[in-house]
Design an enzyme around this catalytic site. Structure first.
Site, PDB file in Angstrom:
ATOM      1  N   GLY A 104      -3.463  -4.693  11.127  1.00  0.00           N
ATOM      2  CA  GLY A 104      -2.920  -6.042  10.946  1.00  0.00           C
ATOM      3  C   GLY A 104      -3.141  -6.920  12.166  1.00  0.00           C
ATOM      4  N   ALA A 108       0.209  -3.354  11.749  1.00  0.00           N
ATOM      5  CA  ALA A 108       1.522  -3.472  11.114  1.00  0.00           C
ATOM      6  C   ALA A 108       2.370  -2.290  11.576  1.00  0.00           C
ATOM      7  CB  ALA A 108       1.366  -3.464   9.610  1.00  0.00           C
ATOM      8  N   GLU A 145      -6.750   1.607   9.169  1.00  0.00           N
ATOM      9  CA  GLU A 145      -5.813   1.928   8.090  1.00  0.00           C
ATOM     10  C   GLU A 145      -6.236   3.155   7.291  1.00  0.00           C
ATOM     11  OE1 GLU A 145      -6.962  -1.100   8.795  1.00  0.00           O
ATOM     12  OE2 GLU A 145      -5.410  -2.629   8.531  1.00  0.00           O
ATOM     13  N   GLU A 199      -6.508  -8.277  11.708  1.00  0.00           N
ATOM     14  CA  GLU A 199      -6.419  -9.246  10.599  1.00  0.00           C
ATOM     15  C   GLU A 199      -5.770 -10.554  11.053  1.00  0.00           C
ATOM     16  OE1 GLU A 199      -4.465  -6.301   8.046  1.00  0.00           O
ATOM     17  OE2 GLU A 199      -6.087  -6.596   6.603  1.00  0.00           O
TER      18      GLU A 199
HETATM   19  C1  LIG Z   1      -0.159 -10.766   9.341  1.00  0.00           C
HETATM   20  C2  LIG Z   1      -1.044  -9.621   9.291  1.00  0.00           C
HETATM   21  C3  LIG Z   1      -0.398  -8.276   9.185  1.00  0.00           C
HETATM   22  C4  LIG Z   1      -0.565  -7.649   7.858  1.00  0.00           C
HETATM   23  C5  LIG Z   1      -0.670  -6.162   7.877  1.00  0.00           C
HETATM   24  C6  LIG Z   1      -1.308  -5.624   6.652  1.00  0.00           C
HETATM   25  C7  LIG Z   1      -1.506  -4.139   6.612  1.00  0.00           C
HETATM   26  C8  LIG Z   1      -1.808  -3.538   7.886  1.00  0.00           C
HETATM   27  C9  LIG Z   1      -1.682  -2.247   8.083  1.00  0.00           C
HETATM   28  C10 LIG Z   1      -1.793  -1.701   9.436  1.00  0.00           C
HETATM   29  O1  LIG Z   1      -1.973  -2.404  10.397  1.00  0.00           O
HETATM   30  S1  LIG Z   1      -1.590  -0.019   9.594  1.00  0.00           S
HETATM   31  C11 LIG Z   1      -1.561   0.236  11.342  1.00  0.00           C
HETATM   32  C12 LIG Z   1      -2.911   0.173  11.956  1.00  0.00           C
HETATM   33  N1  LIG Z   1      -2.823   0.506  13.368  1.00  0.00           N
HETATM   34  C13 LIG Z   1      -2.904   1.742  13.824  1.00  0.00           C
HETATM   35  O2  LIG Z   1      -3.082   2.689  13.078  1.00  0.00           O
HETATM   36  C14 LIG Z   1      -2.772   1.925  15.317  1.00  0.00           C
HETATM   37  C15 LIG Z   1      -1.587   2.803  15.631  1.00  0.00           C
HETATM   38  N2  LIG Z   1      -1.457   2.985  17.070  1.00  0.00           N
HETATM   39  C16 LIG Z   1      -2.245   3.802  17.771  1.00  0.00           C
HETATM   40  O3  LIG Z   1      -3.153   4.423  17.275  1.00  0.00           O
HETATM   41  C17 LIG Z   1      -1.946   3.932  19.231  1.00  0.00           C
HETATM   42  O4  LIG Z   1      -0.631   3.508  19.446  1.00  0.00           O
HETATM   43  C18 LIG Z   1      -2.897   3.127  20.119  1.00  0.00           C
HETATM   44  C19 LIG Z   1      -2.953   1.656  19.698  1.00  0.00           C
HETATM   45  C20 LIG Z   1      -4.316   3.742  20.071  1.00  0.00           C
HETATM   46  C21 LIG Z   1      -2.402   3.182  21.593  1.00  0.00           C
HETATM   47  O5  LIG Z   1      -2.244   4.511  21.977  1.00  0.00           O
HETATM   48  P1  LIG Z   1      -1.424   4.829  23.318  1.00  0.00           P
HETATM   49  O6  LIG Z   1      -1.435   6.308  23.494  1.00  0.00           O
HETATM   50  O7  LIG Z   1      -1.939   4.012  24.427  1.00  0.00           O
HETATM   51  O8  LIG Z   1       0.046   4.307  23.043  1.00  0.00           O
HETATM   52  P2  LIG Z   1       1.151   4.947  22.088  1.00  0.00           P
HETATM   53  O9  LIG Z   1       2.018   5.846  22.888  1.00  0.00           O
HETATM   54  O10 LIG Z   1       0.531   5.528  20.876  1.00  0.00           O
HETATM   55  O11 LIG Z   1       1.964   3.645  21.625  1.00  0.00           O
HETATM   56  C22 LIG Z   1       3.012   3.074  22.409  1.00  0.00           C
HETATM   57  C23 LIG Z   1       4.193   2.822  21.487  1.00  0.00           C
HETATM   58  O12 LIG Z   1       3.787   1.891  20.498  1.00  0.00           O
HETATM   59  C24 LIG Z   1       4.056   2.414  19.205  1.00  0.00           C
HETATM   60  N3  LIG Z   1       3.068   1.901  18.242  1.00  0.00           N
HETATM   61  C25 LIG Z   1       1.772   1.721  18.445  1.00  0.00           C
HETATM   62  N4  LIG Z   1       1.192   1.237  17.341  1.00  0.00           N
HETATM   63  C26 LIG Z   1       2.172   1.136  16.414  1.00  0.00           C
HETATM   64  C27 LIG Z   1       2.184   0.696  15.048  1.00  0.00           C
HETATM   65  N5  LIG Z   1       1.087   0.216  14.426  1.00  0.00           N
HETATM   66  N6  LIG Z   1       3.351   0.739  14.399  1.00  0.00           N
HETATM   67  C28 LIG Z   1       4.479   1.162  14.993  1.00  0.00           C
HETATM   68  N7  LIG Z   1       4.529   1.580  16.301  1.00  0.00           N
HETATM   69  C29 LIG Z   1       3.373   1.558  16.978  1.00  0.00           C
HETATM   70  C30 LIG Z   1       3.924   3.906  19.398  1.00  0.00           C
HETATM   71  O13 LIG Z   1       4.570   4.584  18.350  1.00  0.00           O
HETATM   72  C31 LIG Z   1       4.583   4.086  20.739  1.00  0.00           C
HETATM   73  O14 LIG Z   1       5.988   4.025  20.554  1.00  0.00           O
HETATM   74  P3  LIG Z   1       6.910   5.264  20.984  1.00  0.00           P
HETATM   75  O15 LIG Z   1       6.432   6.440  20.205  1.00  0.00           O
HETATM   76  O16 LIG Z   1       6.683   5.420  22.457  1.00  0.00           O
HETATM   77  O17 LIG Z   1       8.307   4.819  20.636  1.00  0.00           O
END
Ligand SMILES: CCCCCCC/C=C/C(=O)SCCNC(=O)CCNC(=O)[C@H](O)C(C)(C)COP(=O)(O)OP(=O)(O)OC[C@H]1O[C@@H](n2cnc3c(N)ncnc32)[C@H](O)[C@@H]1OP(=O)(O)O
Length: 257
Positions: free
Chosen positions: A108, A65, A131, A111
């Site tokens: 997400g 998410a 998460e 999920e």
């Molecule tokens: C219908 C079902 C959905 C229901 C959802 C219910 C609740 C769910 C909660 C969650 O999902 S919480 C989020 C869980 N995910 C994470 O914690 C992963 C977060 N991301 C990372 O750890 C890393 O980005 C990565 C996947 C390991 C990749 O790392 P890498 O160094 O290769 O790339 P980055 O430079 O970090 O990412 C590129 C770019 O993408 C943005 N980004 C990545 N993940 C997210 C995210 N989850 N939300 C918002 N933005 C994300 C990251 O910030 C980068 O953007 P910029 O900083 O370059 O603008």
């Protein structure tokens, strides 16, 4: 209909939805989820579509998410709005959905994949529920579907530590149906979906419903439910056609009636 966060196309009787927020690794925000819901509504209502494929990019199915969108949320607001209550539209899709997962399927994203019926993983896929590292927990069924899929021991470790699984581990643990080389993922997913889409839609939809019932009821109730659906299919023209085709040694031609 123009979409900003997904790509939607039709290939024969298969509807294909591609998550498309490349700059954010397909992070799931409200706009994307709303568009996904609209696309699902349309494919579900389309009598020519028998199966769907949900996919992302080679780098990410979905990295969770959208953390930036969630960051300012408060408990009163999430509770009052029942945040996430409508995000399970995919799980309510009656037609089968094949997830073609490459790269990150985190939070997400994992999920969302688990809401699908069959998960095909590319060899670079990574599955996780990180998460806990954000001070929250899986909020769209992750703690429930993951536990049912791979068992308590492995689900606990993933949810409590945020450890991610490689595609090979996900295959071994039973989270995915199989792993394919990245370059073959889309073609394999299309092949599976095309096979399903050319079968009898009533029997396909009932089969999906019957398998899913196994997660929600007792064995005795589930077997009774399955038997009733089995009996009901003898009211369809497709049952007559399918069995006639076998006896006459030819391919069946179903018309979904
Ligand atoms: C219908 C079902 C959905 C229901 C959802 C219910 C609740 C769910 C909660 C969650 O999902 S919480 C989020 C869980 N995910 C994470 O914690 C992963 C977060 N991301 C990372 O750890 C890393 O980005 C990565 C996947 C390991 C990749 O790392 P890498 O160094 O290769 O790339 P980055 O430079 O970090 O990412 C590129 C770019 O993408 C943005 N980004 C990545 N993940 C997210 C995210 N989850 N939300 C918002 N933005 C994300 C990251 O910030 C980068 O953007 P910029 O900083 O370059 O603008």
């Amino acid at each position: 209909m123009a979409y900003d966060n997904i790509l939607v196309e039709t290939n024969g009787h298969v509807g294909v939805i591609t998550l498309h927020r490349p700059k954010a690794l397909n992070a799931l925000n409200g706009a994307l989820i709303a568009e996904l819901g609209t696309a699902l509504d349309r494919f579900e209502a389309d009598p020519h579509i028998g199966c769907l494929v949900l996919t992302g990019s080679e780098r990410a199915f979905a990295a969770g998410a959208d953390i930036r969108e969630m960051q300012p949320l408060t408990f009163p607001a999430t509770y009052a709005d029942d945040f996430l209550s409508s995000w399970d539209r995919l799980a309510r899709c009656r037609k089968p959905v094949v997830a073609a997962v490459a790269g990150y399927a985190l939070g997400g994203g994992c999920e969302l994949a688990m809401m699908c019926d069959i998960i095909l993983a590319a060899d670079n896929a990574r599955f996780g529920q990180p998460e806990i590292q954000l001070g929250i927990l899986p909020g769209a069924g992750g703690s429930q579907r993951l536990t049912r899929a791979i068992g308590k021991a492995k689900a606990m470790e993933m949810c409590l530590t945020g450890r991610t699984l490689t595609a090979e581990e996900a295959d071994r643990y039973g989270l995915v149906s199989r792993v394919v080389p990245l370059g073959e993922l889309r073609a394999e997913a299309m092949k599976v979906a095309d096979t399903i889409a050319n079968l009898s839609l009533p029997s396909v939809v009932m089969t999906k419903e019957s398998v899913n019932r196994a997660f929600e009821t007792t064995l005795a109730e589930g077997i009774r439910f399955e038997r009733r659906l089995f009996q009901a299919l003898f009211a369809t023209a497709d049952q007559k056609e399918g069995m006639a085709a076998f006896v006459e040694k030819r391919s069946a031609s179903f018309n979904n009636t």
